[in-house]
Design a protein around this motif. Structure first.
Motif, PDB file in Angstrom:
ATOM      1  N   LEU A 178       0.839  -1.200   0.000  1.00 17.48           N
ATOM      2  CA  LEU A 178       0.000   0.000   0.000  1.00 17.48           C
ATOM      3  C   LEU A 178       0.877   1.253   0.000  1.00 17.48           C
ATOM      4  O   LEU A 178       0.629   2.199  -0.766  1.00 17.48           O
ATOM      5  CB  LEU A 178      -0.914  -0.006   1.229  1.00 17.48           C
ATOM      6  N   LYS A 179       1.888   1.235   0.840  1.00 19.92           N
ATOM      7  CA  LYS A 179       2.780   2.396   0.915  1.00 19.92           C
ATOM      8  C   LYS A 179       3.505   2.600  -0.410  1.00 19.92           C
ATOM      9  O   LYS A 179       3.618   3.737  -0.910  1.00 19.92           O
ATOM     10  CB  LYS A 179       3.793   2.180   2.042  1.00 19.92           C
ATOM     11  N   GLY A 225       2.547   1.562  -3.379  1.00 21.34           N
ATOM     12  CA  GLY A 225       1.579   1.970  -4.395  1.00 21.34           C
ATOM     13  C   GLY A 225       1.218   3.435  -4.278  1.00 21.34           C
ATOM     14  O   GLY A 225       1.120   4.142  -5.297  1.00 21.34           O
ATOM     15  N   ASN A 226       1.021   3.914  -3.054  1.00 19.79           N
ATOM     16  CA  ASN A 226       0.690   5.326  -2.855  1.00 19.79           C
ATOM     17  C   ASN A 226       1.850   6.230  -3.259  1.00 19.79           C
ATOM     18  O   ASN A 226       1.645   7.332  -3.781  1.00 19.79           O
ATOM     19  CB  ASN A 226       0.319   5.574  -1.391  1.00 19.79           C
ATOM     20  N   THR A 227       3.072   5.755  -3.035  1.00 19.21           N
ATOM     21  CA  THR A 227       4.245   6.542  -3.428  1.00 19.21           C
ATOM     22  C   THR A 227       4.328   6.662  -4.948  1.00 19.21           C
ATOM     23  O   THR A 227       4.562   7.753  -5.497  1.00 19.21           O
ATOM     24  CB  THR A 227       5.535   5.884  -2.894  1.00 19.21           C
ATOM     25  N   ASN A 250       1.880   6.393  -7.017  1.00 21.83           N
ATOM     26  CA  ASN A 250       0.712   7.125  -7.528  1.00 21.83           C
ATOM     27  C   ASN A 250       0.557   8.501  -6.890  1.00 21.83           C
ATOM     28  O   ASN A 250      -0.517   9.103  -6.973  1.00 21.83           O
ATOM     29  CB  ASN A 250      -0.559   6.306  -7.281  1.00 21.83           C
ATOM     30  N   SER A 251       1.620   8.985  -6.279  1.00 21.59           N
ATOM     31  CA  SER A 251       1.558  10.286  -5.619  1.00 21.59           C
ATOM     32  C   SER A 251       1.130  11.376  -6.599  1.00 21.59           C
ATOM     33  O   SER A 251       1.639  11.464  -7.723  1.00 21.59           O
ATOM     34  CB  SER A 251       2.935  10.631  -5.038  1.00 21.59           C
ATOM     35  N   ASN A 269      -5.723   8.202  -7.246  1.00 20.89           N
ATOM     36  CA  ASN A 269      -5.634   7.002  -6.411  1.00 20.89           C
ATOM     37  C   ASN A 269      -4.319   6.930  -5.655  1.00 20.89           C
ATOM     38  O   ASN A 269      -3.862   5.856  -5.277  1.00 20.89           O
ATOM     39  CB  ASN A 269      -5.799   5.743  -7.266  1.00 20.89           C
ATOM     40  N   GLY A 270      -3.714   8.071  -5.421  1.00 22.12           N
ATOM     41  CA  GLY A 270      -2.426   8.116  -4.745  1.00 22.12           C
ATOM     42  C   GLY A 270      -2.507   8.203  -3.243  1.00 22.12           C
ATOM     43  O   GLY A 270      -1.482   8.333  -2.574  1.00 22.12           O
ATOM     44  N   ASN A 271      -3.696   8.150  -2.684  1.00 30.85           N
ATOM     45  CA  ASN A 271      -3.841   8.214  -1.226  1.00 30.85           C
ATOM     46  C   ASN A 271      -4.809   7.123  -0.766  1.00 30.85           C
ATOM     47  O   ASN A 271      -5.712   7.373   0.027  1.00 30.85           O
ATOM     48  CB  ASN A 271      -4.354   9.597  -0.813  1.00 30.85           C
ATOM     49  N   ALA A 272      -4.601   5.916  -1.268  1.00 31.82           N
ATOM     50  CA  ALA A 272      -5.498   4.790  -0.941  1.00 31.82           C
ATOM     51  C   ALA A 272      -5.377   4.435   0.531  1.00 31.82           C
ATOM     52  O   ALA A 272      -4.303   4.532   1.136  1.00 31.82           O
ATOM     53  CB  ALA A 272      -5.154   3.589  -1.808  1.00 31.82           C
TER      54      ALA A 272
END
Length: 228
Positions: free
Chosen positions: A15-16, A18-20, A22-23, A27-30
């Motif tokens: 998750l971390k 992926g969020n990085t 997609n920053s 969808n960058g703050n899932a």
């Protein structure tokens, strides 16, 4: 699955990561990992041919925490679970069993009504007493029409067939309790993985995790070979 600290730890890292990646995107703050994303984590590759599972496995090895990737060994057989997850057949069989028990109980009541009061009381006492499994004679007696049975045969039928009904009723009650516990666990699994309940939903959970779980040790072995 829900008690696997290793699975939860790897999913948090994914998750971390992926969020990085997609920053700045929508969808960058899932807040969590969707199960349908697990396949993408294992197949979508970036520069260098690495996917997110490769990346997270590398981080674990670089940090000296490769042992956390061994969580897969402690998981249940997900491929087997995905094959046998549907309990509708069991519930249907239980409903049919209960219906048959009701019919036999009605037949027993009819047979009991043919007995004298003394025979009914002694039959009831014998039915409650612990005894051996019903003999083949019970089936033979049960195959006759009630009016063809003499009092002794009727009494024997009431006692032994009654014991069968009692034992089957206990087994049905126990199975119902187990199915209820299964439903509770299934609902908890839906909530834990954020899956909407429905036909095939739990099978989808197990199938998605099965594919993901097989990818983790693959990358773990690759990292071990690289570092050896």
């Amino acid at each position: 699955l829900m008690e696997s600290a290793g699975l939860a730890r790897v999913l948090r890292y994914l998750l971390k990561a992926g969020n990085t990646l997609n920053s700045g995107l929508a969808n960058g703050n899932a807040a969590g990992v969707a199960l349908d994303s697990l396949d993408k984590f294992a197949t979508a590759r970036g520069k260098g041919g690495m996917n997110l599972v490769d990346y997270v496995a590398q981080i674990f090895h670089d940090q000296g925490a490769a042992k956390h990737l061994d969580f897969v060994d402690g998981l249940p057989s997900l491929s087997e679970a995905s094959r046998y997850v549907d309990d509708d057949h069991t519930r249907g069989a239980l409903r049919r069993l209960n219906a048959q028990l009701r019919r036999v109980s009605e037949e027993l009541q009819t047979a009991e009504a043919r007995l004298s009061k003394a025979d009914r009381e002694s039959a009831a006492a014998a039915r409650k007493a612990a005894g051996d499994a019903p003999s083949p004679e019970v089936a033979a007696a049960g195959g006759l029409a009630p009016n063809a049975l003499d009092a002794a045969a009727t009494k024997r039928f009431v006692i032994e067939a009654g014991r069968c009904v009692d034992e089957a009723g206990k087994a049905a009650t126990q199975l119902e309790a187990k199915l209820q516990r299964l439903k509770t666990a299934t609902d908890a699994c839906y909530a834990y993985f954020g899956v909407k309940p429905g036909a095939g939903a739990l099978k989808g959970v197990f199938s998605a995790l099965d594919g993901f779980a097989s990818e983790v040790p693959r990358r773990d072995r690759a990292e071990r070979r690289c570092c050896s």
